[in-house]
Design a protein around this motif. Structure first.
Motif, PDB file in Angstrom:
ATOM      1  N   UNK A  27       2.529   8.647   0.463  1.00 36.37           N
ATOM      2  CA  UNK A  27       1.214   8.846  -0.158  1.00 36.37           C
ATOM      3  C   UNK A  27       1.279   8.547  -1.651  1.00 36.37           C
ATOM      4  N   UNK A  28       2.318   9.015  -2.301  1.00 36.73           N
ATOM      5  CA  UNK A  28       2.441   8.786  -3.739  1.00 36.73           C
ATOM      6  C   UNK A  28       2.645   7.312  -4.063  1.00 36.73           C
ATOM      7  N   UNK A  29       3.445   6.615  -3.244  1.00 35.46           N
ATOM      8  CA  UNK A  29       3.624   5.184  -3.472  1.00 35.46           C
ATOM      9  C   UNK A  29       2.283   4.460  -3.426  1.00 35.46           C
ATOM     10  N   UNK A  30       1.434   4.860  -2.472  1.00 41.65           N
ATOM     11  CA  UNK A  30       0.106   4.233  -2.399  1.00 41.65           C
ATOM     12  C   UNK A  30      -0.736   4.599  -3.620  1.00 41.65           C
ATOM     13  N   UNK A  31      -0.749   5.885  -3.964  1.00 39.77           N
ATOM     14  CA  UNK A  31      -1.567   6.328  -5.092  1.00 39.77           C
ATOM     15  C   UNK A  31      -1.098   5.713  -6.409  1.00 39.77           C
ATOM     16  N   UNK A  32       0.196   5.661  -6.595  1.00 36.82           N
ATOM     17  CA  UNK A  32       0.757   5.168  -7.857  1.00 36.82           C
ATOM     18  C   UNK A  32       1.016   3.662  -7.839  1.00 36.82           C
ATOM     19  N   UNK A  33       0.746   3.040  -6.692  1.00 34.47           N
ATOM     20  CA  UNK A  33       0.934   1.591  -6.535  1.00 34.47           C
ATOM     21  C   UNK A  33       2.377   1.182  -6.859  1.00 34.47           C
ATOM     22  N   UNK A  34       3.288   2.027  -6.419  1.00 34.47           N
ATOM     23  CA  UNK A  34       4.710   1.838  -6.728  1.00 34.47           C
ATOM     24  C   UNK A  34       5.251   0.518  -6.191  1.00 34.47           C
ATOM     25  N   UNK A  35       4.805   0.122  -5.005  1.00 40.17           N
ATOM     26  CA  UNK A  35       5.353  -1.071  -4.361  1.00 40.17           C
ATOM     27  C   UNK A  35       4.542  -2.333  -4.630  1.00 40.17           C
ATOM     28  N   UNK A  36       3.547  -2.231  -5.486  1.00 40.94           N
ATOM     29  CA  UNK A  36       2.730  -3.396  -5.807  1.00 40.94           C
ATOM     30  C   UNK A  36       3.390  -4.184  -6.939  1.00 40.94           C
ATOM     31  N   UNK A  37       3.547  -5.460  -6.703  1.00 37.49           N
ATOM     32  CA  UNK A  37       4.263  -6.326  -7.636  1.00 37.49           C
ATOM     33  C   UNK A  37       3.291  -6.954  -8.627  1.00 37.49           C
ATOM     34  N   UNK A  38       3.696  -6.975  -9.889  1.00 35.95           N
ATOM     35  CA  UNK A  38       2.926  -7.683 -10.916  1.00 35.95           C
ATOM     36  C   UNK A  38       3.265  -9.164 -10.813  1.00 35.95           C
TER      37      UNK A  38
END
Length: 830
Positions: A27-38
């Motif tokens: 849930x936190x990865x989704x909320x914090x966009x942890x796995x989204x690449x710039x």
């Protein structure tokens, strides 16, 4: 303090609950966009690609997860090294697997496949993969296959796509064409039905035009050796000669004119051979039954038997013809002239000669080829020796074919008698060339890629057939050619696609002249879908181009590709080919798609590779629920070397879970007062080096073993670890067990993701052992080893050695000479 920072005792000693922790961190990865690449701004890009799966109805199985976890660990490791990592995922969802399952359960694939994709997405997310889900691709989505059709159009315009009738493997149960690799012992790999041969009009790509380039580029690729070897063998480069044989005519079975009395035919037979040096030993010729000259050269009295044989051959599959040991054949009644000897040679047809290699015709040299020898013996055809080793007479009889050319020379070969075999190949070719009968050529095993499939579930091939204009590519602005939602998608025995039953769909106007025309009703091979998907990922958010120029320049070629060796030939070969073509057309500035490729091993269960066809698959959901994804990830990687695989046994997972429990408690118990223990720090830095080196080379099992070994040192004798002894271990674990690593990293006082915390710093000085084992020799013979300080002096080393009775007994009196190599060796010369 005996606990880290100011944690309450309740938090410090709460138990490790992987299910709750993993749900929280996803849930936190989704909320914090942890796995989204710039993708646009991230520095030092690293494209970590894993082979996208076929989304079966059964869901993700453990074999899939083994592959994806290994790739994910490598991507996470690179992120911890400071790279901007892009780790996308997609679904190879078109094809016969999905269609057959839909037929089996009585459901339309357009409704079935989206559910399968949703289930796979759930499982991949549950596994904790570092996927950027904004850039997912699905080959069945019109927004994707629009560009698959665009790729076809590019090849069509460049003259690399063409249509012809060809012999194909036909599965009567699946009612589709099969590649040679899909035929096992004459049966369909998927359903076990006996495979037939059919002639169908098919679309092909001219991949053979790229054979030399595909071969030469392999030397510069950082790929697994087994993969490069498989590609080299598949391309199959061979040097030889094309030789022309005049077709003279026929003679009657009994009586009638001799071959030399007959008028020459206008047609020549051309053969490719890697052994032009043996032409004086060619005593007959064999054509593939489907060779186009068979009709014109067969004599009237032989027509019936020749046609019967051709009909029988057509009922065999191509693979069986290649491996069939039983020799059969029929004489055509025609004769050819050997251009070297002038002798007449009967022309036969036989099923062991195939149209898809060389020219579909061979010169048979039974004296020096096992297959030709068997055929000649069976049909009482002449056998002539033309190669002999030194000391063997030219007229020595042959009871078996002589195939050992080393040190051999030509005999019974006119002016070339005595010429070594190696030299004779070139000399004979040059001599025949002066007679207009031969030329040196390079041949390849690689054949053009048949992309036609007579099924429903695939992208329609974007071609419109016009009687006046010929085949026309669908204009790009009219793409995609949508696959219609039809109820009757079941294939039949006609060999014609189900789309051909829908006249309202295929009747269209010619894009060139506007006259009545019809769409191509075949769909394209799923290998075309996967031959370019890696180009789409960074631009999957765009619908105006297949791949954006800026994103493609930044992110491609792929930095690291990890996948199964079962795709070492076809998928990788086709991807390389498509990339080369797009490069040549100016669409790409590189011609090799994958900088680095590593093949993973396979999970073995019940003695066989885990797969749906073997019926031994295991769904990971039950293990996620019982043990947690982190434990299961680490267990799979601990089974054996990642590039080899291992045996799946439930019992082994408890050891990995125990390690994570101990890690949890180590963080909870960690103290902040005092300083770390020097011996523990030494082991820590040795572990940092070991885990870093092993992870970089995909040696995950030994990396995990090193972390477990460090845990034993860390908690030896129930010692309370210092926080500086524990924190780096959490970072080392992060690629392997990301959920628990995130939780513990936060509990250690960090506000950002552990994946942004970097890899722990290795200190060579701290890793160095204070004591060493010094080898002691007496007169050059090893007599023992002694434990000494690393910086021990020569005199101290001699004293320590003489204090050991097992060494001292070999030393009588004072040594005459001492040879001392600090840190390695002490040699006493007495």
């Amino acid at each position: 303090m005996t606990r880290f920072q100011d944690q309450s005792d309740a938090q410090a000693h709460d138990s490790y609950d992987p299910i709750a922790i993993e749900a929280r961190w996803q849930d936190r990865w989704r909320e914090r966009r942890t796995n989204e690449t710039d993708l646009a701004g991230g520095p030092d890009p690293f494209y970590a690609l894993m082979m996208f799966p076929y989304p079966s109805a059964e869901g993700l199985h453990v074999g899939n997860l083994f592959a994806f976890t290994g790739s994910d660990i490598y991507g996470r490791f690179q992120r911890l090294q400071g790279h901007t990592v892009f780790e996308p995922m997609g679904f190879d969802a078109f094809g016969i697997h999905s269609e057959n399952y839909a037929l089996k359960v009585g459901e339309h694939p357009m409704r079935l496949i989206p559910r399968n994709v949703a289930n796979f997405t759930r499982q991949l997310t549950r596994a904790g993969l570092m996927i950027d889900w904004r850039y997912v691709v699905d080959t069945t989505d019109p927004s994707y296959y629009r560009w698959t059709q665009w790729v076809f159009v590019q090849l069509f315009r460049r003259g690399l796509a063409y249509r012809k009738e060809a012999a194909v493997n036909w599965c009567p149960a699946d009612k589709t064409v099969l590649a040679n690799e899909q035929v096992i012992a004459g049966a369909c790999e998927r359903c076990g039905s006996k495979v037939e041969q059919r002639f169908l009009a098919q679309w092909f790509f001219r991949i053979s035009d790229y054979a030399e380039r595909l071969l030469n580029n392999l030397d510069g690729l950082d790929w697994s050796d087994t993969t490069r070897t498989a590609q080299r063998n598949w391309i199959g480069r061979s040097e030889g000669a094309e030789i022309r044989f005049k077709v003279r005519g026929s003679r009657a079975e009994v009586g009638g004119p001799q071959p030399s009395d007959l008028e020459p035919r206008t047609s020549d037979l051309v053969v490719f051979t890697t052994r032009p040096d043996t032409i004086f030993g060619a005593t007959y010729m064999v054509l593939a039954p489907e060779h186009p000259l068979v009709d014109s050269i067969t004599t009237p009295e032989r027509l019936e038997s020749v046609q019967a044989y051709r009909d029988d051959t057509a009922r065999q599959d191509i693979v069986a013809r290649k491996v069939n040991r039983q020799k059969t054949g029929v004489f055509t009644g025609a004769w050819a002239v050997n251009p070297a000897s002038g002798d007449d040679m009967p022309i036969w047809i036989a099923d062991y000669v195939l149209m898809d290699y060389g020219t579909g015709a061979i010169m048979a040299v039974p004296g020096h080829d096992e297959r030709d020898f068997e055929f000649a013996t069976l049909f009482d055809l002449p056998i002539q020796r033309v190669i002999a080793p030194d000391g063997t007479p030219a007229d020595a009889p042959l009871t078996e074919p002589f195939v050992d050319d080393e040190g051999a020379h030509l005999v019974n070969s006119g002016a070339f008698n005595g010429t070594p075999v190696g030299e004779a190949k070139r000399q004979v070719t040059e001599w025949l060339a002066t007679k207009g009968a031969a030329k040196a050529v390079v041949n390849y095993r690689l054949h053009d890629w048949c992309i036609s499939r007579q099924r429903y579930w695939g992208p329609p091939i974007p071609v419109i057939h016009c009687d006046a204009c010929g085949p026309q590519a669908v204009p790009e602005q009219d793409l995609p050619v949508l696959l219609p939602d039809v109820a009757d998608f079941r294939p039949d025995d006609t060999g014609v696609s189900p789309l051909a039953r829908h006249e309202q769909w295929y009747r269209v106007a010619c894009p060139n002249c506007g006259g009545p025309a019809r769409r191509e009703t075949d769909v394209s091979d799923t290998f075309l879908d996967s031959a370019w998907y890696f180009l789409r990922y960074p631009s999957a958010d765009r619908d105006d181009v297949p791949f954006g120029e800026a994103m493609t320049r930044k992110w491609l070629p792929v930095t690291s590709y990890i996948g199964g060796n079962e795709h070492a030939v076809l998928h990788l070969m086709y991807s390389r080919f498509i990339t080369m073509v797009l490069h040549d057309m100016g669409h790409l500035d590189f011609e090799e798609p994958f900088t680095r490729f590593r093949a993973h091993g396979h999970i073995i269960r019940d003695g066989a590779k885990m797969s749906k066809t073997k019926g031994n698959i295991v769904n990971p959901d039950q293990y996620f629920e019982q043990w947690g994804a982190d434990s299961f990830r680490m267990y799979l990687m601990f089974l054996g070397p990642f590039q080899e695989g291992g045996d799946f046994r439930d019992a082994g997972i408890s050891g990995v879970r125990s390690f994570l429990n101990r890690l949890w408690l180590a963080v909870a118990d960690a103290r902040t007062d005092g300083t770390p223990d020097a011996d523990v720090l030494r082991k820590l830095h040795q572990t940092i080096r070991k885990v870093g080196d092993d992870t970089a080379r995909l040696g995950y099992n030994t990396a995990i073993a090193a972390m477990m070994e460090y845990m034993n040192t860390l908690r030896k004798g129930d010692r309370t670890p210092h926080v500086d002894e524990v924190r780096p271990l959490v970072q080392l674990v992060a690629p392997y067990a990301p959920h628990i690593a995130e939780e513990l990293w936060e509990r250690l006082g960090n506000a950002t993701s552990v994946m942004d915390g970097g890899w722990p710093v290795f200190d060579e000085a701290l890793a160095r052992e204070d004591s060493i084992q010094l080898a002691v020799q007496v007169n050059g013979k090893l007599r023992g080893t002694i434990g000494v300080a690393r910086d021990i002096t020569q005199d101290a080393a001699v004293a320590a050695a003489m204090a050991e009775s097992q060494i001292a007994k070999f030393v009588t009196g004072a040594p005459r000479k001492v040879i001392f190599v600090p840190g390695r060796l002490l040699n006493l010369v007495v």
